[in-house]
Motif scaffolding. Structure first.
Motif, PDB file in Angstrom:
ATOM      1  N   VAL A 148     -16.591 -14.076  19.311  1.00 36.76           N
ATOM      2  CA  VAL A 148     -15.850 -12.846  19.005  1.00 36.76           C
ATOM      3  C   VAL A 148     -14.375 -13.160  18.773  1.00 36.76           C
ATOM      4  O   VAL A 148     -13.746 -12.632  17.844  1.00 36.76           O
ATOM      5  N   VAL A 149     -13.824 -14.040  19.586  1.00 39.13           N
ATOM      6  CA  VAL A 149     -12.421 -14.418  19.414  1.00 39.13           C
ATOM      7  C   VAL A 149     -12.231 -15.138  18.073  1.00 39.13           C
ATOM      8  O   VAL A 149     -11.237 -14.935  17.377  1.00 39.13           O
ATOM      9  N   LEU A 150     -13.206 -15.960  17.697  1.00 38.27           N
ATOM     10  CA  LEU A 150     -13.126 -16.640  16.409  1.00 38.27           C
ATOM     11  C   LEU A 150     -13.106 -15.640  15.258  1.00 38.27           C
ATOM     12  O   LEU A 150     -12.385 -15.829  14.274  1.00 38.27           O
ATOM     13  N   LEU A 151     -13.899 -14.597  15.365  1.00 38.87           N
ATOM     14  CA  LEU A 151     -13.909 -13.578  14.314  1.00 38.87           C
ATOM     15  C   LEU A 151     -12.542 -12.910  14.198  1.00 38.87           C
ATOM     16  O   LEU A 151     -12.038 -12.690  13.088  1.00 38.87           O
ATOM     17  N   HIS A 152     -11.930 -12.618  15.332  1.00 41.44           N
ATOM     18  CA  HIS A 152     -10.582 -12.024  15.300  1.00 41.44           C
ATOM     19  C   HIS A 152      -9.561 -13.020  14.752  1.00 41.44           C
ATOM     20  O   HIS A 152      -8.644 -12.634  14.024  1.00 41.44           O
ATOM     21  N   ALA A 153      -9.721 -14.297  15.086  1.00 42.63           N
ATOM     22  CA  ALA A 153      -8.805 -15.310  14.565  1.00 42.63           C
ATOM     23  C   ALA A 153      -8.895 -15.374  13.041  1.00 42.63           C
ATOM     24  O   ALA A 153      -7.881 -15.451  12.343  1.00 42.63           O
ATOM     25  N   ALA A 154     -10.119 -15.339  12.522  1.00 41.58           N
ATOM     26  CA  ALA A 154     -10.292 -15.354  11.065  1.00 41.58           C
ATOM     27  C   ALA A 154      -9.675 -14.121  10.430  1.00 41.58           C
ATOM     28  O   ALA A 154      -9.096 -14.184   9.340  1.00 41.58           O
ATOM     29  N   THR A 155      -9.783 -12.978  11.100  1.00 34.68           N
ATOM     30  CA  THR A 155      -9.187 -11.744  10.580  1.00 34.68           C
ATOM     31  C   THR A 155      -7.668 -11.850  10.527  1.00 34.68           C
ATOM     32  O   THR A 155      -7.033 -11.438   9.544  1.00 34.68           O
ATOM     33  N   VAL A 156      -7.067 -12.410  11.574  1.00 35.20           N
ATOM     34  CA  VAL A 156      -5.610 -12.581  11.608  1.00 35.20           C
ATOM     35  C   VAL A 156      -5.159 -13.507  10.479  1.00 35.20           C
ATOM     36  O   VAL A 156      -4.178 -13.226   9.769  1.00 35.20           O
ATOM     37  N   LEU A 157      -5.875 -14.606  10.280  1.00 35.55           N
ATOM     38  CA  LEU A 157      -5.520 -15.512   9.189  1.00 35.55           C
ATOM     39  C   LEU A 157      -5.697 -14.828   7.838  1.00 35.55           C
ATOM     40  O   LEU A 157      -4.904 -15.037   6.910  1.00 35.55           O
ATOM     41  N   ALA A 191      -5.699 -10.344  22.114  1.00 34.97           N
ATOM     42  CA  ALA A 191      -4.398  -9.684  21.990  1.00 34.97           C
ATOM     43  C   ALA A 191      -3.303 -10.705  21.677  1.00 34.97           C
ATOM     44  O   ALA A 191      -2.417 -10.448  20.855  1.00 34.97           O
ATOM     45  N   ARG A 192      -3.377 -11.884  22.311  1.00 38.27           N
ATOM     46  CA  ARG A 192      -2.360 -12.911  22.051  1.00 38.27           C
ATOM     47  C   ARG A 192      -2.455 -13.411  20.617  1.00 38.27           C
ATOM     48  O   ARG A 192      -1.443 -13.680  19.968  1.00 38.27           O
ATOM     49  N   ILE A 193      -3.672 -13.534  20.091  1.00 37.15           N
ATOM     50  CA  ILE A 193      -3.845 -14.021  18.724  1.00 37.15           C
ATOM     51  C   ILE A 193      -3.267 -13.022  17.722  1.00 37.15           C
ATOM     52  O   ILE A 193      -2.587 -13.402  16.765  1.00 37.15           O
ATOM     53  N   TYR A 194      -3.512 -11.730  17.939  1.00 39.40           N
ATOM     54  CA  TYR A 194      -2.928 -10.728  17.029  1.00 39.40           C
ATOM     55  C   TYR A 194      -1.406 -10.711  17.145  1.00 39.40           C
ATOM     56  O   TYR A 194      -0.699 -10.470  16.158  1.00 39.40           O
ATOM     57  N   ASP A 195      -0.897 -10.982  18.332  1.00 31.37           N
ATOM     58  CA  ASP A 195       0.556 -10.983  18.503  1.00 31.37           C
ATOM     59  C   ASP A 195       1.198 -12.147  17.758  1.00 31.37           C
ATOM     60  O   ASP A 195       2.369 -12.068  17.370  1.00 31.37           O
ATOM     61  N   LEU A 196       0.450 -13.228  17.549  1.00 36.72           N
ATOM     62  CA  LEU A 196       0.982 -14.361  16.791  1.00 36.72           C
ATOM     63  C   LEU A 196       1.338 -13.959  15.368  1.00 36.72           C
ATOM     64  O   LEU A 196       2.269 -14.491  14.778  1.00 36.72           O
ATOM     65  N   LEU A 197       0.578 -13.005  14.816  1.00 35.64           N
ATOM     66  CA  LEU A 197       0.869 -12.531  13.462  1.00 35.64           C
ATOM     67  C   LEU A 197       2.227 -11.856  13.414  1.00 35.64           C
ATOM     68  O   LEU A 197       2.987 -12.003  12.457  1.00 35.64           O
ATOM     69  N   ARG A 198       2.546 -11.112  14.481  1.00 38.93           N
ATOM     70  CA  ARG A 198       3.847 -10.442  14.539  1.00 38.93           C
ATOM     71  C   ARG A 198       4.969 -11.442  14.755  1.00 38.93           C
ATOM     72  O   ARG A 198       6.066 -11.308  14.198  1.00 38.93           O
ATOM     73  N   LEU A 199       4.692 -12.484  15.545  1.00 38.20           N
ATOM     74  CA  LEU A 199       5.738 -13.435  15.903  1.00 38.20           C
ATOM     75  C   LEU A 199       6.028 -14.452  14.811  1.00 38.20           C
ATOM     76  O   LEU A 199       7.065 -15.111  14.847  1.00 38.20           O
ATOM     77  N   ALA A 200       5.087 -14.613  13.874  1.00 36.55           N
ATOM     78  CA  ALA A 200       5.322 -15.573  12.782  1.00 36.55           C
ATOM     79  C   ALA A 200       6.535 -15.110  11.990  1.00 36.55           C
ATOM     80  O   ALA A 200       6.509 -14.101  11.295  1.00 36.55           O
ATOM     81  N   GLY A 201       7.626 -15.840  12.081  1.00 36.91           N
ATOM     82  CA  GLY A 201       8.876 -15.391  11.472  1.00 36.91           C
ATOM     83  C   GLY A 201       9.070 -15.950  10.091  1.00 36.91           C
ATOM     84  O   GLY A 201       8.148 -16.393   9.421  1.00 36.91           O
ATOM     85  N   ALA A 202      10.323 -15.945   9.649  1.00 39.54           N
ATOM     86  CA  ALA A 202      10.668 -16.444   8.313  1.00 39.54           C
ATOM     87  C   ALA A 202      10.464 -17.949   8.266  1.00 39.54           C
ATOM     88  O   ALA A 202      10.393 -18.634   9.278  1.00 39.54           O
ATOM     89  N   GLY A 203      10.361 -18.461   7.057  1.00 41.84           N
ATOM     90  CA  GLY A 203      10.164 -19.889   6.879  1.00 41.84           C
ATOM     91  C   GLY A 203       8.693 -20.211   6.725  1.00 41.84           C
ATOM     92  O   GLY A 203       7.958 -19.522   6.034  1.00 41.84           O
ATOM     93  N   ASN A 204       8.266 -21.266   7.400  1.00 44.62           N
ATOM     94  CA  ASN A 204       6.886 -21.722   7.279  1.00 44.62           C
ATOM     95  C   ASN A 204       5.975 -20.857   8.144  1.00 44.62           C
ATOM     96  O   ASN A 204       5.453 -21.295   9.170  1.00 44.62           O
ATOM     97  N   GLN A 205       5.779 -19.598   7.752  1.00 42.45           N
ATOM     98  CA  GLN A 205       5.002 -18.666   8.552  1.00 42.45           C
ATOM     99  C   GLN A 205       3.555 -19.113   8.704  1.00 42.45           C
ATOM    100  O   GLN A 205       2.966 -18.976   9.780  1.00 42.45           O
ATOM    101  N   TRP A 206       2.977 -19.627   7.627  1.00 44.75           N
ATOM    102  CA  TRP A 206       1.558 -19.944   7.649  1.00 44.75           C
ATOM    103  C   TRP A 206       1.248 -21.034   8.675  1.00 44.75           C
ATOM    104  O   TRP A 206       0.359 -20.865   9.504  1.00 44.75           O
TER     105      TRP A 206
END
Length: 531
Positions: free
Chosen positions: A265-274, A160-175
């Motif tokens: 499993v967490v790695l798979l979700h991390a790859a999906t978020v990226l 859940a925290r990893i998916y939330d990072l996608l939402r929190l990545a703001g303007a600028g150097n998001q990647w």
């Protein structure tokens, strides 16, 4: 102590693992100690402290290919080779892949476990566990699963925290913000690279360390499939390579900072978020590609003033004080589809316009020949203008087209204007334009607003080795029609098309005309792009 009490004690005791923040999972030693299972150790006592994340059953060859990291691999013996070399390879490959232990069913199909295998397991170490007959493997899997309940809760919260990072990545150097956040969650270094060259997939990414890049060159390639969750040994640690979902050639490299390895499993979700963030990036690139095409259509047709051109170039991050126009061609149109993305990945923003099988690119003068060859498929022809400014953008287009024609007529695939070898005795656009105007200008003037039958007929006639009948067949026209058109060309140009010297001059002019992609210099590029 009953099984339930043992399990309650296990998940509530203040162990050192819990104090250090490690996931609470059963070890090989704890699993063997379960009295109801009756397991015994055959080899690899040095690995009794290995933590078991999951229990997996397989009797397929190359058993290690099904390891995601931390499993106890259970087999009835069909996966074990009968020879010493094969058994040693099995042990070494399981350890390289990150297996915690190997469990072998007793009185089933396993060959004799040879001394070389036992010695290898002791040295690695790889615990080899004997499963007494007729204990079902599901009993072992259930014990591992019951011990992993707290780990599952931890996994869900981390995901859940990893998916939330996608939402929190703001303007600028998001990647890079997202990469850093996911890497911190996984306690690992993360690199996303192009598997074809191992350069960063995103220009804001950190490059692979040189030693790691050299090691991975032997393991990956454009045609090789990278199995998800395939761990590899690098020095004294493991590395993981896995594909980013939905993005061809995007490879995620994970270098754990410590044991245990990040959860599969967490790695798979991390790859999906990226992958989701890359998708957002790609959408932005495609929108930029459309805007660039609209901009160049108008810029090449002279619809911008100098100040407007400078302003628009800055929007595309192209230095207005000096830039290049590059024209590319390929028999396969798909070769040009990702040029803008490939150059962007290597830190070169562009504005691009595709017309038929040609692509025109505005880019910084930092774009070297070496980078162009690296970023483009092998069959692409490349013509590069001299460095130019907004005032010279149309001349630079003519230069790049002339250089492209030279590249098309020479053995070299890349030619820079006025630096490459001469082509048909001419070296500059102005010379070629003057020759085309002198020989074919009257024909272009006559065909203005008409179907270009005369030029098409002349080109076909020359391609058909001056055969009237073959030309008529190729153009679905009567032979007399072909004769009439050629006579009209003679009338307009004042040249006798029955003379070999005349035909040589006309062929020469046609080749130059097609290389420059101009129609007498009169038709705007916007019209050609919409043909």
């Amino acid at each position: 102590m009953t099984k339930a009490l043992r399990y309650l004690y296990k998940i509530t005791r203040p162990s050192s693992l819990q104090k250090e923040g490690h996931p609470v999972v059963i070890t090989v030693e704890e699993l063997i100690a379960e009295p109801q299972l009756g397991l015994s150790l055959l080899a690899g006592s040095g690995g009794l402290g290995n933590r078991i994340t999951w229990a997996h059953t397989s009797d397929l060859p190359r058993l290690w290919e099904w390891v995601t990291g931390g499993e106890i691999m259970m087999t009835n013996g069909l996966s074990i080779p009968p020879d010493a070399a094969g058994q040693v390879e099995l042990a070494e490959s399981l350890v390289r892949a990150g297996a915690s232990a190997l469990a072998v069913g007793e009185k089933m199909h396993a060959p004799q476990l040879l001394p070389e295998f036992i010695n290898a397991c002791n040295a690695l170490p790889l615990p080899v566990v004997n499963v007494p007959y007729p204990l079902p493997f599901i009993a072992i899997a259930r014990s591992v699963a019951e011990s992993s309940l707290l780990e599952e809760s931890r996994r869900l919260r981390q995901t859940a925290r990893i998916y939330d990072l996608l939402r929190l990545a703001g303007a600028g150097n998001q990647w890079q913000t997202l990469i850093d956040g996911v890497a911190a969650e996984l306690n690992s270094q993360l690199f996303v690279v192009d598997r074809r060259c191992l350069h960063p997939w995103h220009p804001d990414s950190e490059p692979l360390p040189a030693a790691l890049a050299a090691e991975l060159k032997h393991r990956v390639g454009p045609a090789a499939a990278t199995k998800n969750f395939q761990w590899h040994r690098f020095g004294d640690q493991h590395i993981l390579m896995m594909d980013i979902p939905t993005h061809a050639n995007a490879l995620l490299v994970v270098v754990p900072a410590s044991d245990p390895h990040p959860d599969a499993v967490v790695l798979l979700h991390a790859a999906t978020v990226l992958g989701l963030e890359l998708s957002r990036t790609v959408l932005g690139l495609e929108n930029r590609l459309r805007l660039g095409a609209d901009f160049l259509l108008q810029a090449f047709d002279g619809r911008y003033g100098i100040k407007d051109l400078e302003s628009r170039l800055s929007e595309f991050e192209i230095p207005a004080q000096e830039f290049l126009v590059i024209s590319l061609s390929s028999a396969a149109g798909q070769d040009l589809a990702n040029v803008h993305a490939n150059l962007w990945r290597h830190g070169l923003p562009t504005a691009c316009l595709q017309t038929h099988n040609r692509l025109h690119v505005l880019v910084s003068t930092q774009c070297s020949d070496e980078l162009l060859f690296h970023a483009l498929p092998g069959g692409v022809r490349i013509g590069v203008s001299t460095p130019t400014t907004p005032a010279g953008i149309q001349s630079a287009l003519q230069e790049s087209l002339w250089a492209l024609g030279t590249a098309g007529g020479a053995t070299e695939h890349l030619v820079r204007y006025a630096e490459g070898p001469s082509w048909l005795g001419l070296t500059r656009y102005e010379e070629g334009k003057a020759l085309v105007e002198r020989l074919l200008g009257p024909v272009f003037e006559y065909e203005r607003g008409r179907q270009p039958d005369l030029i098409v007929t002349l080109r076909t006639y020359l391609d058909m080795q001056r055969s009237w009948q073959k030309t008529a067949t190729a153009l679905f026209a009567h032979r007399q029609t072909i004769i009439y058109r050629l006579r009209k060309i003679s009338e307009l140009t004042g040249l006798d098309v029955t003379e070999t010297s005349t035909l040589a001059q006309l062929w020469f002019a046609l080749q130059i005309h097609e290389a420059m992609e101009i129609r007498g210099g009169r038709e705007p590029l916007a019209a050609r792009a919409q043909d």
